[in-house]
Design a protein around this motif. Structure first.
Motif, PDB file in Angstrom:
ATOM      1  N   MET B   1       0.751  -1.345  -0.160  1.00  0.00           N
ATOM      2  CA  MET B   1      -0.130   0.190   0.184  1.00  0.00           C
ATOM      3  C   MET B   1       0.836   0.943   0.537  1.00  0.00           C
ATOM      4  N   ARG B   2       0.563   2.664  -0.770  1.00  0.00           N
ATOM      5  CA  ARG B   2       1.326   3.598  -0.895  1.00  0.00           C
ATOM      6  C   ARG B   2       0.346   4.259  -0.599  1.00  0.00           C
ATOM      7  N   TYR B   3       1.393   5.185   0.997  1.00  0.00           N
ATOM      8  CA  TYR B   3       0.727   6.525   0.994  1.00  0.00           C
ATOM      9  C   TYR B   3       1.237   8.117   1.148  1.00  0.00           C
ATOM     10  N   GLY B   4       0.558   8.737   1.251  1.00  0.00           N
ATOM     11  CA  GLY B   4       0.784  10.022   0.495  1.00  0.00           C
ATOM     12  C   GLY B   4       0.587  10.118  -1.044  1.00  0.00           C
ATOM     13  N   ALA B   5       1.421   9.384  -2.014  1.00  0.00           N
ATOM     14  CA  ALA B   5       1.470   9.173  -3.195  1.00  0.00           C
ATOM     15  C   ALA B   5       0.220   8.237  -3.551  1.00  0.00           C
ATOM     16  N   THR B   6       0.095   8.472  -4.819  1.00  0.00           N
ATOM     17  CA  THR B   6      -1.261   7.459  -5.342  1.00  0.00           C
ATOM     18  C   THR B   6      -0.289   5.921  -6.088  1.00  0.00           C
ATOM     19  N   GLY B   7       0.743   6.253  -5.882  1.00  0.00           N
ATOM     20  CA  GLY B   7       1.892   5.347  -6.722  1.00  0.00           C
ATOM     21  C   GLY B   7       1.793   4.807  -8.090  1.00  0.00           C
ATOM     22  N   VAL B   8       0.296   5.710  -9.319  1.00  0.00           N
ATOM     23  CA  VAL B   8      -0.192   5.655 -10.802  1.00  0.00           C
ATOM     24  C   VAL B   8       0.394   6.932 -11.029  1.00  0.00           C
ATOM     25  N   ASN B   9       0.925   6.938 -12.452  1.00  0.00           N
ATOM     26  CA  ASN B   9       1.448   7.730 -12.692  1.00  0.00           C
ATOM     27  C   ASN B   9       0.384   7.997 -14.161  1.00  0.00           C
ATOM     28  N   LEU B  10      -0.123   8.824 -14.759  1.00  0.00           N
ATOM     29  CA  LEU B  10      -0.765   8.712 -16.482  1.00  0.00           C
ATOM     30  C   LEU B  10      -0.116   8.757 -17.149  1.00  0.00           C
ATOM     31  N   GLU B  11      -0.461   8.432 -18.016  1.00  0.00           N
ATOM     32  CA  GLU B  11       1.065   8.478 -19.553  1.00  0.00           C
ATOM     33  C   GLU B  11      -0.031   8.719 -20.640  1.00  0.00           C
ATOM     34  N   ILE B  12       0.081   9.891 -20.992  1.00  0.00           N
ATOM     35  CA  ILE B  12      -0.682  10.149 -22.331  1.00  0.00           C
ATOM     36  C   ILE B  12       0.344  10.511 -23.515  1.00  0.00           C
ATOM     37  N   ALA B 201      -9.077  18.692 -17.802  1.00  0.00           N
ATOM     38  CA  ALA B 201     -10.284  19.181 -17.033  1.00  0.00           C
ATOM     39  C   ALA B 201     -10.156  17.282 -15.912  1.00  0.00           C
ATOM     40  N   VAL B 202      -9.957  17.931 -14.641  1.00  0.00           N
ATOM     41  CA  VAL B 202      -9.419  16.561 -13.930  1.00  0.00           C
ATOM     42  C   VAL B 202     -11.154  16.169 -12.620  1.00  0.00           C
ATOM     43  N   ARG B 203     -11.520  15.528 -12.950  1.00  0.00           N
ATOM     44  CA  ARG B 203     -11.869  15.063 -11.126  1.00  0.00           C
ATOM     45  C   ARG B 203     -11.253  14.238 -10.636  1.00  0.00           C
ATOM     46  N   GLY B 204     -11.868  13.701  -9.563  1.00  0.00           N
ATOM     47  CA  GLY B 204     -11.211  12.750  -8.264  1.00  0.00           C
ATOM     48  C   GLY B 204     -12.191  12.767  -6.977  1.00  0.00           C
ATOM     49  N   THR B 205     -12.575  11.792  -7.080  1.00  0.00           N
ATOM     50  CA  THR B 205     -13.421  11.264  -5.762  1.00  0.00           C
ATOM     51  C   THR B 205     -12.808   9.993  -4.932  1.00  0.00           C
ATOM     52  N   LYS B 206     -11.673  10.044  -5.435  1.00  0.00           N
ATOM     53  CA  LYS B 206     -11.230   8.895  -4.528  1.00  0.00           C
ATOM     54  C   LYS B 206     -10.163   8.994  -3.343  1.00  0.00           C
ATOM     55  N   ASP B 207     -10.241   8.469  -2.693  1.00  0.00           N
ATOM     56  CA  ASP B 207      -9.405   8.184  -0.847  1.00  0.00           C
ATOM     57  C   ASP B 207      -8.238   8.206  -1.583  1.00  0.00           C
ATOM     58  N   ILE B 208      -6.813   9.255  -0.258  1.00  0.00           N
ATOM     59  CA  ILE B 208      -5.481   9.284  -0.500  1.00  0.00           C
ATOM     60  C   ILE B 208      -5.319   8.170   0.146  1.00  0.00           C
ATOM     61  N   ASN B 209      -4.054   7.334   1.276  1.00  0.00           N
ATOM     62  CA  ASN B 209      -4.268   6.452   2.299  1.00  0.00           C
ATOM     63  C   ASN B 209      -3.289   7.633   2.409  1.00  0.00           C
ATOM     64  N   ILE B 210      -3.076   7.423   4.023  1.00  0.00           N
ATOM     65  CA  ILE B 210      -2.214   8.216   4.976  1.00  0.00           C
ATOM     66  C   ILE B 210      -1.545   7.001   5.647  1.00  0.00           C
ATOM     67  N   ALA B 211      -0.645   7.659   5.953  1.00  0.00           N
ATOM     68  CA  ALA B 211      -0.084   6.144   7.109  1.00  0.00           C
ATOM     69  C   ALA B 211      -0.787   6.598   8.386  1.00  0.00           C
ATOM     70  N   HIS B 212      -0.743   7.481   8.800  1.00  0.00           N
ATOM     71  CA  HIS B 212      -0.816   7.996  10.395  1.00  0.00           C
ATOM     72  C   HIS B 212      -1.914   9.156  10.167  1.00  0.00           C
ATOM     73  N   PRO B 213      -2.862   8.442  10.000  1.00  0.00           N
ATOM     74  CA  PRO B 213      -4.204   9.297   9.530  1.00  0.00           C
ATOM     75  C   PRO B 213      -4.636  10.660  10.891  1.00  0.00           C
ATOM     76  N   ALA B 214      -4.541  10.118  11.926  1.00  0.00           N
ATOM     77  CA  ALA B 214      -5.394  11.010  12.861  1.00  0.00           C
ATOM     78  C   ALA B 214      -4.683  11.726  13.772  1.00  0.00           C
ATOM     79  N   GLU B 215      -3.094  10.759  14.051  1.00  0.00           N
ATOM     80  CA  GLU B 215      -2.115  11.969  14.156  1.00  0.00           C
ATOM     81  C   GLU B 215      -1.724  13.449  12.986  1.00  0.00           C
ATOM     82  N   LEU B 216      -1.839  12.973  12.029  1.00  0.00           N
ATOM     83  CA  LEU B 216      -1.736  14.101  10.614  1.00  0.00           C
ATOM     84  C   LEU B 216      -2.610  14.809  10.881  1.00  0.00           C
ATOM     85  N   PHE B 217      -3.968  14.652  10.926  1.00  0.00           N
ATOM     86  CA  PHE B 217      -4.991  15.403  11.110  1.00  0.00           C
ATOM     87  C   PHE B 217      -4.860  16.051  12.070  1.00  0.00           C
TER      88      PHE B 217
END
Ligand code: SF4
Ligand code: SF4
Ligand code: SF4
Lengths: 181, 652
Positions: B1-12, B201-217
């Motif tokens: 699992m990647r945290y912070g980064a999505t781990g995916v690039n879009l190549e056009i 034009a970009v629209r995103g509704t996905k979550d980003i994983n955070i390693a330590h979410p409560a502390e970061l928040f």
């Protein structure tokens, strides 16, 4: 029903559209607070508050999610307030088929503002805490109620939408199956 | 699992119409973070150094910051990187607003665009749906106009649009990419236009994983409050109406005339009224409790937004007043013009006309009034019409094309890029180093942490130092305490200071923080929200990567050396690292060159400004060392043969 007078605390969030800067901190905070477990994710698409923003027309309207509606309105009005033109939808709190506001992005189920009900209660709802521009202010006032209004909670709204989508029978069956375990 | 980064690039690939989603190596995130760091790595790997910026092989990269789409406030600057036809070097650009976080929610850390479409297209991204769509109906449309049209067409007001205007479409070198009232400047719009890409034009509704979410928040909400309450963050010019600083100290016209008595109380009163009579509100970028952007509605024009010095450049080029800028800015924004470099190119054109180098033949019906002249040239430039076709290449290249002495008027560029119009008295060593060696093409992109001047009153100075928690090391406090004259400090101190200033920008631009809450603002007042001592915790909690001050500092050095190598491979050498000759009236060539040599050594670079094998190896950049050796840019002793200079950027 006793008919006797009761008082109840009404919680309100007052919106000042002139003060909104469009920072969307309210969306961020709301979505984090409502993720399970708390703060585990943040995603404005899951927020129960969305800031309608139109930079060209200078419209900045934070709206909190209200009830779910099955069908979009036919015939929408537009309003001119202080020289700016707003469509009726701009102020509408409904999770409505015409737009993807207030729907869980994965399930499509409607979202509804619950005023951050929590135990222990928050001093102020999260969106208000996140708003540093006083566009959102929290007020509590006591009011007399003659009879309790039936408030549809979020779960009920969710179930209603499931029934709408799959029919009451299959929802009943699914609930029965799910609660067997 | 990647945290912070999505781990995916879009190549056009716009030539082939190909779309790919590519998983990325987590090791790359560890080494280069994201944003500009990740962008530079991709450019290094995939664009051979002899690639013409207008070749389909050139890449245009939108690179979200590592902390975008986390609760970290003020993380919203997306880096836009490519190779610039103006400098032939790496373009470094940043865009505020909402675009970077939206990309991440759509599931992508970087959008990498290669090739060229046959006609105007736009890229539509909605989570996993990615389509290249026809955009010929948007031809000639303004930047925010395009945004509005796409929102309407896509029936989604939450879609975030980055678009070019007429300037980008016509491959004007000073074209920007605009996203609402935020703008990516410093020469990236031209490449977007060359690729025939009108908008994303970009629209995103996905979550980003955070390693330590409560502390970061938790620390994010505290930071949110801190930024909101601090006077040391944000653009103070959004509230302070005294702008004598730019008007009295920056040079007007073609970076030529200083008007030290320009500002007055009467003027301030008048301009303040003008501003508030026409300002709708001040707006923020994503998840930031500051509201730096002033939104202006001027009669007959589209609404536009500006920050800071952005309101001054046009009227200072035209020797006019604020109403002139307000009138032209809405139009310039829609054309998608960099409001820093474009007015300079225009003022340069006007000077050439006054000097008789350009004539009525080049500029038929050229008006008398300086304001009308600015309008005239802007319209010519965005259309590449007549003389506009030459001026559209920016001051340096235009000067060469015009010839006939025009080069003399190209007096305010470094590495072929227009600089802020600052002309001062005596050379300031810190500024000499920053202007000479910066590769982000503007002083605002390198200065920012260490104050510009000592505080005279020793008690105040002590008080400043006592609460100065941004410093990486005690030595900076000592430098500040012992600082007498602006221009006098030990060489070591100047090197350290420039390095620290630069470090914070490289960190911000990779994790996506705005300079007004971090790298740029500490120099004014010291009370800056983010600094080298607290940023590591935000990164660690968001990504789960091991992170502390020394690791982050090394990350800065790695990315810095990578960017340098990218440019060195395209020909950047010591000779290019010269501030404009008239930046200071009194110069000291020997002192300057010695200082530069010392600074290169300090950075681990050889006397041509090329990172040595040893430096590169210590930063996990062996692959760069090998490449530079193979190309003969480094010999086995770490020197760069001078005859090896490819002189890509020719300075006459
Ligand atoms: S009150 Fe709570 S649930 Fe309602 S919008 Fe605000 S943060 Fe969300
Ligand atoms: S936090 Fe406040 S100012 Fe910001 S978008 Fe929400 S309502 Fe507007
Ligand atoms: S400090 Fe100002 S410019 Fe920076 S992110 Fe916040 S609002 Fe935007």
């Amino acid at each position: 029903m006793t008919g006797g007078k009761k008082t109840k605390i009404i919680k309100e969030i007052i919106v000042n559209v002139d003060k909104c800067t469009g920072c969307r901190s309210c969306e961020m905070a709301c979505s984090a607070f409502h993720s399970v477990p708390k703060y585990s994710s943040l995603n404005p698409a899951r927020a129960r508050i969305r800031v309608y923003m139109d930079e060209t027309k200078d419209l900045y309207v934070p709206i909190r999610a209200g009830d779910y509606t099955q069908a979009e309105c036919n015939g929408r009005n537009s309003y001119t307030i202080a020289g700016k033109e707003y469509s009726q939808c701009t102020f509408c709190p409904a999770a409505c088929p015409s737009r993807d506001y207030f729907k869980e992005p994965d399930s499509g189920l409607p979202l509804k503002c619950d005023m951050c009900e929590d135990i222990p209660p928050l001093e102020e709802p999260m969106c208000v805490q996140a708003c540093k521009f006083d566009a959102l202010t929290y007020v509590e006032r006591e009011t007399e109620v003659v009879h309790e209004e039936v408030q549809r909670g979020e779960m009920e709204a969710g179930i209603a939408s499931l029934i709408n989508r799959f029919g009451a029978k299959s929802v009943r069956e699914a609930v029965a199956r799910a609660t067997k375990h | 699992m990647r945290y912070g980064a999505t781990g995916v690039n879009l190549e056009i690939d716009l030539s082939r119409g190909n779309i790919e989603k590519v998983e990325t190596d987590p090791k790359m995130t560890e080494l280069f973070l994201g944003g500009q760091g990740a962008g530079a790595k991709i450019l290094w790997d995939r664009v051979p150094p002899d690639t013409d910026p207008f070749s389909p092989e050139n890449l245009l990269i939108f690179s979200a910051g590592l902390l975008h789409a986390t609760p970290v406030p003020g993380a919203n600057r997306v880096a836009v990187n490519t190779f610039s036809p103006q400098t032939n070097l790496m373009s470094h650009s940043l865009m505020g607003g909402f675009f970077g976080p939206e990309m991440k929610h759509a599931g992508y850390d970087q959008i990498i665009i290669r090739g060229k479409a046959s006609d105007l297209v736009y890229l539509y991204i909605h989570n996993d749906t990615v389509e290249i769509r026809d955009a010929t109906h948007l031809r000639g449309k303004g930047c925010t106009e395009t945004g509005d049209l796409l929102k309407e067409e896509l029936k989604d007001d939450k879609v975030q649009v980055a678009a070019i205007g007429l300037a980008g479409e016509n491959r004007v070198y000073t074209a920007s990419i605009d996203h609402g009232h935020s703008s990516a400047a410093r020469g990236v719009g031209v490449i977007m236009g060359d690729k025939r890409l009108k908008a994303i034009a970009v629209r995103g509704t996905k979550d980003i994983n955070i390693a330590h979410p409560a502390e970061l928040f938790d620390i994010s909400m505290k930071m949110h409050k801190r930024i909101s309450e601090s006077e040391g963050c944000g653009d103070w010019m959004a509230y302070d109406e005294d702008d004598s600083f730019h008007h009295n100290h920056f040079a007007w016209g073609n970076a030529r005339v200083r008007r030290i008595d320009f500002w007055s109380d009467e003027l301030q009163e008048r301009w303040t009224k003008l501003k508030y009579d026409h300002m709708d509100r001040q707006t923020s970028c994503y998840n930031c409790p500051k509201n730096c952007r002033n939104v202006i509605k001027w009669p007959g024009r589209r609404r536009f937004g500006y920050k800071c010095y952005g309101k001054d450049t046009y009227h200072m080029a035209a020797f006019k007043e604020l109403d002139f800028s307000y009138d032209i800015l809405g139009v310039a924004q829609e054309y998608g013009l960099d409001s820093y470099s474009t007015p300079q190119v225009i003022a340069f054109g006007i000077e050439l006309y006054d000097a008789g180098i350009l004539t009525d033949k080049d500029m038929p019906d050229f008006p008398e009034d300086s304001g009308d002249r600015v309008w005239y040239l802007m319209e010519k430039i965005v259309r590449r019409e007549g003389i506009g076709d030459i001026l559209a290449d920016g001051v340096s290249l235009a000067a060469k094309r015009i010839g006939n002495g025009a080069e003399q008027y190209d007096h305010n560029t470094v590495k072929g890029f227009e600089q802020l119009p600052i002309k001062l008295g005596k050379v300031n060593p810190a500024y000499f180093l920053m202007i000479a060696t910066g590769e982000k093409m503007s002083i605002t992109q390198i200065e920012g942490s260490f104050p510009q001047d000592p505080i005279r009153d020793m008690k105040e100075r002590q008080a400043f130092v006592d609460k100065w928690d941004a410093v990486p090391d005690q030595k900076f406090k000592d430098y500040f305490m012992n600082w007498e004259k602006r221009n006098l400090m030990p060489t070591q101190a100047f090197c350290d200071i420039v390095d620290w200033n630069e470090a914070m920008h490289y960190i911000d631009d990779s994790i996506g923080l705005c300079g007004f809450v971090s790298s740029f603002r500490g120099q004014f007042g010291g009370d800056i929200a983010y600094h080298i001592n607290n940023i590591p915790e935000f990164i660690a909690l968001a990504t789960g990567m091991e992170m502390d001050k020394s690791i982050l500092w090394k990350d800065f050095q790695r990315i810095r050396n990578l960017v340098r190598a990218v440019n060195v491979r395209r020909g950047l050498r010591r000779k290019d690292e010269r501030p404009p000759e008239d930046h200071w009236a009194v110069r000291d060539e020997e002192m300057e060159q010695n200082l530069l040599t010392e600074y290169y050594k300090f950075k681990g670079w050889n006397d041509q400004g090329v990172p040595t094998q040893e430096t590169l190896k210590s930063l996990d950049l062996e692959f760069i060392a090998e490449d530079l050796v193979e190309r003969g840019i480094l010999d086995e002793n770490g020197n760069t043969p001078v005859e090896n200079e490819p002189a890509v950027i020719e300075k006459n």
